[in-house]
Design a protein around this motif. Structure first.
Motif, PDB file in Angstrom:
ATOM      1  N   PHE A   1      -2.253  11.005  -4.109  1.00 58.81           N
ATOM      2  CA  PHE A   1      -1.808   9.667  -4.509  1.00 58.81           C
ATOM      3  C   PHE A   1      -0.294   9.550  -4.685  1.00 58.81           C
ATOM      4  O   PHE A   1       0.253   8.468  -4.585  1.00 58.81           O
ATOM      5  CB  PHE A   1      -2.502   9.256  -5.810  1.00 58.81           C
ATOM      6  N   TYR A   2       0.368  10.650  -4.987  1.00 55.82           N
ATOM      7  CA  TYR A   2       1.795  10.540  -5.293  1.00 55.82           C
ATOM      8  C   TYR A   2       2.689  11.286  -4.309  1.00 55.82           C
ATOM      9  O   TYR A   2       3.871  10.975  -4.207  1.00 55.82           O
ATOM     10  CB  TYR A   2       2.058  11.003  -6.731  1.00 55.82           C
TER      11      TYR A   2
ATOM     12  N   GLN B   1      -1.038   0.065  -4.245  1.00 51.77           N
ATOM     13  CA  GLN B   1      -2.472   0.253  -4.461  1.00 51.77           C
ATOM     14  C   GLN B   1      -2.789   1.736  -4.633  1.00 51.77           C
ATOM     15  O   GLN B   1      -3.577   2.133  -5.493  1.00 51.77           O
ATOM     16  CB  GLN B   1      -3.234  -0.317  -3.257  1.00 51.77           C
ATOM     17  N   ARG B   2      -2.113   2.567  -3.818  1.00 54.23           N
ATOM     18  CA  ARG B   2      -2.341   4.007  -3.874  1.00 54.23           C
ATOM     19  C   ARG B   2      -1.967   4.547  -5.252  1.00 54.23           C
ATOM     20  O   ARG B   2      -2.716   5.307  -5.861  1.00 54.23           O
ATOM     21  CB  ARG B   2      -1.516   4.686  -2.780  1.00 54.23           C
ATOM     22  N   LYS B   3      -0.796   4.141  -5.746  1.00 48.36           N
ATOM     23  CA  LYS B   3      -0.336   4.687  -7.023  1.00 48.36           C
ATOM     24  C   LYS B   3      -1.215   4.210  -8.186  1.00 48.36           C
ATOM     25  O   LYS B   3      -1.492   4.997  -9.098  1.00 48.36           O
ATOM     26  CB  LYS B   3       1.116   4.290  -7.265  1.00 48.36           C
TER      27      LYS B   3
ATOM     28  N   TRP C   1      -6.389   4.030   4.138  1.00 47.42           N
ATOM     29  CA  TRP C   1      -5.210   4.748   3.625  1.00 47.42           C
ATOM     30  C   TRP C   1      -5.645   5.918   2.761  1.00 47.42           C
ATOM     31  O   TRP C   1      -5.044   6.993   2.786  1.00 47.42           O
ATOM     32  CB  TRP C   1      -4.303   3.801   2.812  1.00 47.42           C
TER      33      TRP C   1
ATOM     34  N   ARG D   1      -4.623   3.303   8.460  1.00 47.33           N
ATOM     35  CA  ARG D   1      -3.819   3.285   7.241  1.00 47.33           C
ATOM     36  C   ARG D   1      -3.539   1.869   6.747  1.00 47.33           C
ATOM     37  O   ARG D   1      -3.255   1.663   5.569  1.00 47.33           O
ATOM     38  CB  ARG D   1      -2.485   4.004   7.476  1.00 47.33           C
TER      39      ARG D   1
ATOM     40  N   LYS E   1       0.419   0.303   1.537  1.00 52.92           N
ATOM     41  CA  LYS E   1      -0.599   0.465   0.490  1.00 52.92           C
ATOM     42  C   LYS E   1      -0.077   1.295  -0.681  1.00 52.92           C
ATOM     43  O   LYS E   1      -0.861   1.754  -1.505  1.00 52.92           O
ATOM     44  CB  LYS E   1      -1.837   1.143   1.087  1.00 52.92           C
TER      45      LYS E   1
ATOM     46  N   THR F   1      -4.423   3.300  -7.997  1.00 54.05           N
ATOM     47  CA  THR F   1      -5.700   4.012  -7.859  1.00 54.05           C
ATOM     48  C   THR F   1      -5.532   5.450  -8.332  1.00 54.05           C
ATOM     49  O   THR F   1      -6.408   6.005  -9.003  1.00 54.05           O
ATOM     50  CB  THR F   1      -6.171   4.018  -6.388  1.00 54.05           C
TER      51      THR F   1
END
Lengths: 287, 425
Positions: B261-262, A255-257, B90, B83, A252, A259
């Motif tokens: 997020f990062y 998608q995570r980055k 996730w 996840r 993911k 979002t």
């Protein structure tokens, strides 16, 4: 040191080695001899990094043709390969169970099942909903076939090692490093400076030209692009494998980055507005 | 509930009806108009930030619990399923794991603020003690929660920590077995840890309620540590501090989001992506970063039992701090000597954290023959206890404070200004 599933290293020696080694703060952080870990600039690094889908597709080929003779992808189902953001995602097949790549890959494996008519244990071709089957019936069988060492499952390996992608890449390449004289190898062990202690039970798995790459068609915003087949050097196969395993461990990520970008922009605007509100509410108040 | 006279007047018949039966609207209204010192700085926003951290952890945790399986054979796979397959799993899983670190980051800021401005001194001893109890419950919750993903660090961390109880003389072994539900960390342990991990946050929420109640009874401390005396010294909580807290919370969430997020794994350990294996000890068992200073104190002495007592003592000493620091002046702004000892104390806390992450036998500082982490952690541990047990009690007797303003208003406006200027402001 990270995966000390070597027969020779029973718990007692693990504890002893751990107290001696001391170098590696985390699993896989070490390395012996003069070998220096190469830190690659992966396409998926950084705030806007993405997986290289063509490379990840080739990486799956390397996994299927080479690694899968010993290593399982325990937490991966075939359908995951066709999810959004996955190497074999196709826009025409939002449901990965219909994805032709996924169906073919699944059918390429035999999966153990129960015949519902008579209760017999049977083997049938895989379907997209199946998880990647185990390579060995159990851990003891896996050890018996691998000189006492247990091949780790690979679906989260890129996260299970510090700097996982660099670790995997260097592990594949470091077999060619010169062995220092003070490392003594018993039969069934190979020199690899990326491992703590420099010993590994896996023989060098890759050699130039081991797999036959083909040109790959990749969908990019609805357009089909053809990526020509690169030469199957050890470096190329290793970095392709890393792309696949990095995706597998963190499917993911893209998608995570994305979002994250929207969330942070939203929060920054919110912070600014709240700061201006704060200044306005407090404008006549000394504090 | 709050210590100031209520100014709420029900406007509607329904509100009046309710007010005569359960004055809950009045309670909320009084909360919002609570008179707060006008000089609170950004260090005072961490209370609100922490309240939100607790809400984030409980909400994300309740949803995660719907998908998590507390079984030694299935726990690791269930986290992977969350996840990979659970919609936004996730996000929730990372939010909960990173959220724990953010919670501790905020609580440490909150505690350092309390230490510097003397927020533990009369009449706020009970607020401070409740805060210490919350911190202790947070530590327990975080430890229990870290076991649940059933990675290598989960398992071996749980083994090491529960092993402490085995060091208790006479009853240690049976105590340890009672806690684990067996002879080692196993399915029974995982199940009770999950149950307790779900329970404790609500205990924390109740303690937070008491913490805030006590705060509203005696009123907030402030950076100069001089109690609010007049109406001019204070501002209504809303809108002045709601807007200031909201801004600070938004900025805090930016930092939270960057990690979430990062850098979702930056604060964790790679080994926890390896499924727990009771037959294979990881080369280095290290706790999460927020426990590292205590881990360093534990390892600063060769005796296991003494190390555990020291580690417990490091927390117990916080509970009795209001009676160790006997100096009449609250804020260290007016304590020129204590201020420097406090700064060294902060540095020592960071050094302890550094030692906790390092290997004791490794060289930390290359001076002379090389100072090892072991020696460094001993020095820092001695200072940690000396700060509370020697430095603060002695300074309470001998330190001469700087001249302090008469009131918050005078401190804000300067001595020459009169109340009339303030009224027009």
């Amino acid at each position: 040191m990270a995966f000390m599933k070597l027969k020779t290293l029973i718990i007692g020696s693990v504890v002893a080695a751990a107290s001696v080694a001391g170098l590696a703060f985390a699993a896989g952080g070490g390395g012996t001899g003069d070998y220096h870990m190469e830190h690659k600039d992966w396409s998926f690094n950084g705030a806007f990094g993405k997986y290289d889908r063509a490379a990840a597709q080739r990486g799956y080929q390397v996994y299927r043709e080479v690694c899968s003779s010993c290593h399982q992808l325990k937490f991966l189902a075939f359908r995951h390969l066709g999810d959004k953001g996955a190497p074999f995602y196709l826009e025409d097949f939002p449901n990965p169970n219909d994805n032709p790549y996924v169906k073919n890959f699944a059918a390429d494996w035999n999966v153990e099942d129960i015949d519902s008519d008579n209760g017999d244990t049977i083997e049938r071709p895989g379907i997209p909903a199946d998880y990647f089957p185990p390579i060995f019936p159990n851990d003891a069988a896996a050890r018996a076939s691998n000189g006492g060492a247990l091949p780790p499952e690979l679906s989260v390996i890129a996260k299970a090692r510090t700097n996982g992608p660099d670790y995997i890449y260097n592990l594949m390449l470091a077999y060619s490093a010169h062995k220092p004289d003070d490392v003594e190898l018993t039969p069934g062990l190979y020199y690899n400076p990326v491992m703590d202690g420099g010993k590994i039970a896996m023989a060098a798995p890759l050699s130039d030209g081991l797999v036959e790459y083909e040109a790959i068609e990749v969908e990019d915003h609805g357009k089909i692009k053809t990526i020509p087949a690169p030469e199957a050097t050890v470096e190329q196969m290793s970095s392709d494998l890393v792309q696949f395993l990095a995706w597998s461990a963190d499917p993911k990520m893209e998608q995570r980055k994305s979002t994250g970008l929207m969330t942070i922009i939203y929060l920054l605007i919110l912070s600014l507005l709240l700061f201006l509100s704060y200044k306005r509410v407090w404008r006549n108040v000394k504090h | 509930m709050s210590g100031h006279p209520s100014t709420y007047e029900p406007k509607y018949a329904a509100a009046k009806w309710m007010d005569q039966r359960l004055p809950i609207i009045r309670m909320g209204a009084d909360f919002m108009t609570f008179p707060s010192p006008r000089n609170l700085n950004y260090w005072y926003t961490f209370g609100g930030i922490l309240a939100l951290c607790l809400v984030v952890q409980i909400l994300s945790g309740v949803i995660l619990a719907m998908h998590y399986v507390a079984d030694v054979d299935k726990a690791f796979a269930s986290v992977q399923r969350i996840r990979r397959d659970v919609p936004f799993g996730w996000l929730l899983q990372s939010m909960h794991a990173v959220g724990a670190s953010m919670f501790f980051l905020a609580v440490y800021m909150h505690m350092f603020r309390g230490l510097y401005y003397g927020s533990y001194k009369a009449p706020r001893e009970v607020i401070w003690i409740l805060g210490c109890a919350i911190y202790l419950a947070m530590m327990a919750t975080a430890f229990l929660g870290y076991t649940l993903p059933w990675g290598q660090m989960s398992f071996w961390g749980a083994t090491v920590i529960t092993g402490f109880f085995g060091a208790v003389p006479v009853v240690g072994e049976s105590l340890q077995q009672w806690l684990l539900g067996g002879y080692s960390v196993d399915n029974a342990t995982l199940n009770r840890f999950f149950a307790l991990h779900y329970l404790l946050p609500f205990v924390i929420a109740a303690l937070v309620g008491l913490h805030v109640w006590a705060l509203h009874h005696v009123g907030q401390n402030n950076p100069i540590g001089i109690s609010a005396k007049t109406k001019e010294d204070t501002l209504s909580f809303h809108p002045f501090y709601t807007v200031k807290d909201a801004f600070a919370i938004a900025v805090f969430f930016v930092i939270f989001a960057i990690f979430l997020f990062y850098l979702p794994d930056a604060l964790g350990h790679a080994d926890n992506y390896i499924e727990a294996d009771p037959m294979k000890t990881p080369p280095h068992i290290v706790p999460e970063w927020y426990f590292l200073p205590f881990y360093a104190i534990l390892r600063a002495v060769p005796s296991k039992l003494f190390g555990i007592l020291l580690m417990l003592g490091a927390i117990v000493v916080l509970f009795v701090l209001p009676w160790l620091d006997t100096h009449k002046v609250r804020s260290m702004r007016f304590r020129p000597i204590a201020k420097w000892f406090f700064i060294i104390f902060i540095v020592m806390c960071f050094i302890l954290g550094w030692c906790g992450a390092g290997t004791p036998s490794d060289v930390a500082i290359p001076i002379g023959k090389g100072m090892t982490f072991y020696v460094l952690s001993q020095i820092a541990t001695v200072y940690y206890f000396a700060y509370f047990l020697i430095i603060l009690p002695v300074l309470g007797l001998v330190e001469k404070p700087l001249k302090r303003p008469d009131s918050i208003t005078k401190a804000v406006l300067g001595e020459q200004k009169s109340d009339a200027d303030l009224a027009s402001a």
